[in-house]
Scaffold this motif. Structure first.
Motif: not given
Length: 114
Positions: A73-78, A81-104
Protein backbone atom coordinates in the motif's frame (compact mmCIF):
# COMPACT_ATOMS: atom_id res chain seq x y z
CA UNK A 1 24.96 -35.29 -18.69
CA UNK A 2 24.89 -31.83 -17.07
CA UNK A 3 21.82 -30.00 -15.84
CA UNK A 4 21.38 -26.95 -18.06
CA UNK A 5 18.35 -25.61 -16.20
CA UNK A 6 19.00 -22.15 -14.79
CA UNK A 7 18.05 -21.60 -11.18
CA UNK A 8 15.02 -19.42 -10.57
CA UNK A 9 16.13 -16.18 -8.92
CA UNK A 10 14.57 -15.43 -5.52
CA UNK A 11 13.84 -11.86 -4.40
CA UNK A 12 13.45 -11.07 -0.72
CA UNK A 13 12.84 -7.86 1.20
CA UNK A 14 15.34 -7.31 4.02
CA UNK A 15 13.78 -4.54 6.10
CA UNK A 16 16.66 -4.39 8.60
CA UNK A 17 19.01 -3.45 5.74
CA UNK A 18 16.48 -1.31 3.80
CA UNK A 19 16.77 -3.30 0.62
CA UNK A 20 15.51 -6.04 -1.60
CA UNK A 21 18.02 -8.73 -2.49
CA UNK A 22 18.07 -11.15 -5.39
CA UNK A 23 19.58 -14.59 -4.88
CA UNK A 24 20.60 -17.16 -7.49
CA UNK A 25 21.18 -20.69 -6.18
CA UNK A 26 21.09 -19.19 -2.68
CA UNK A 27 23.95 -16.83 -3.55
CA UNK A 28 23.58 -13.04 -3.28
CA UNK A 29 23.44 -11.62 -6.80
CA UNK A 30 22.32 -8.04 -6.29
CA UNK A 31 20.17 -5.52 -4.47
CA UNK A 32 18.01 -2.45 -4.72
CA UNK A 33 18.20 -0.12 -1.72
CA UNK A 34 15.47 2.11 -0.32
CA UNK A 35 14.40 4.28 2.57
CA UNK A 36 10.78 4.71 3.65
CA UNK A 37 9.36 8.23 3.92
CA UNK A 38 5.82 8.05 5.29
CA UNK A 39 3.87 6.15 2.60
CA UNK A 40 6.69 6.39 0.03
CA UNK A 41 9.44 3.88 -0.61
CA UNK A 42 12.34 5.92 -2.01
CA UNK A 43 14.63 3.75 -4.16
CA UNK A 44 18.13 5.21 -4.45
CA UNK A 45 20.52 2.46 -5.61
CA UNK A 46 20.40 -0.79 -7.59
CA UNK A 47 23.31 -3.08 -8.37
CA UNK A 48 23.91 -6.57 -9.73
CA UNK A 49 27.16 -8.36 -8.94
CA UNK A 50 29.53 -8.68 -11.91
CA UNK A 51 29.34 -12.48 -11.79
CA UNK A 52 25.61 -12.24 -12.53
CA UNK A 53 25.48 -9.34 -14.99
CA UNK A 54 23.73 -9.69 -18.32
CA UNK A 55 21.14 -12.17 -17.04
CA UNK A 56 18.22 -9.76 -16.68
CA UNK A 57 18.37 -9.97 -12.89
CA UNK A 58 18.00 -6.22 -12.31
CA UNK A 59 14.66 -6.22 -14.13
CA UNK A 60 13.44 -9.22 -12.13
CA UNK A 61 14.61 -7.64 -8.88
CA UNK A 62 13.01 -4.25 -9.52
CA UNK A 63 9.75 -5.72 -10.87
CA UNK A 64 9.29 -7.85 -7.77
CA UNK A 65 10.31 -5.02 -5.44
CA UNK A 66 7.79 -2.63 -7.01
CA UNK A 67 5.10 -5.31 -6.90
CA UNK A 68 5.82 -5.64 -3.19
CA UNK A 69 5.57 -1.86 -2.73
CA UNK A 70 2.10 -1.98 -4.28
CA UNK A 71 1.09 -4.91 -2.04
CA UNK A 72 2.24 -2.92 1.01
CA UNK A 73 0.00 0.00 0.00
CA UNK A 74 2.96 2.31 -0.52
CA UNK A 75 4.15 4.57 -3.32
CA UNK A 76 7.39 4.58 -5.34
CA UNK A 77 9.90 7.43 -5.63
CA UNK A 78 12.55 6.48 -8.23
CA UNK A 79 15.73 8.35 -7.26
CA UNK A 80 17.77 5.39 -8.57
CA UNK A 81 18.40 5.84 -12.32
CA UNK A 82 17.77 2.15 -13.02
CA UNK A 83 14.41 2.17 -11.23
CA UNK A 84 13.45 5.40 -13.04
CA UNK A 85 14.34 3.85 -16.41
CA UNK A 86 12.45 0.66 -15.54
CA UNK A 87 9.35 2.71 -14.76
CA UNK A 88 9.41 4.39 -18.19
CA UNK A 89 8.98 0.93 -19.73
CA UNK A 90 6.53 -0.42 -17.16
CA UNK A 91 3.56 1.91 -17.00
CA UNK A 92 1.66 -0.56 -14.80
CA UNK A 93 3.35 1.16 -11.84
CA UNK A 94 2.57 4.74 -12.94
CA UNK A 95 -0.42 4.98 -10.60
CA UNK A 96 1.80 4.50 -7.52
CA UNK A 97 4.85 6.50 -8.68
CA UNK A 98 5.62 9.93 -7.22
CA UNK A 99 8.10 12.39 -8.75
CA UNK A 100 11.59 12.93 -7.41
CA UNK A 101 11.57 16.42 -5.87
CA UNK A 102 14.29 18.56 -4.27
CA UNK A 103 12.54 17.97 -0.93
CA UNK A 104 12.80 14.18 -1.34
CA UNK A 105 16.48 14.46 -2.32
CA UNK A 106 17.27 16.63 0.71
CA UNK A 107 15.40 14.19 2.97
CA UNK A 108 17.25 11.23 1.44
CA UNK A 109 20.67 12.89 1.80
CA UNK A 110 19.93 13.51 5.49
CA UNK A 111 18.86 9.88 5.99
CA UNK A 112 22.00 8.59 4.29
CA UNK A 113 24.30 11.03 6.07
CA UNK A 114 25.58 12.69 2.92
Amino acid sequence: MSDQTAATPVVRRVDARHRYEILVDGEHAGLTAYRDREDQRVFFHTEIDDAHSGQGLAAILVAQALTDVRACGMRIVPVCPYVAKFLTRHQEFADITDPVTPEVLTWLDARLGR
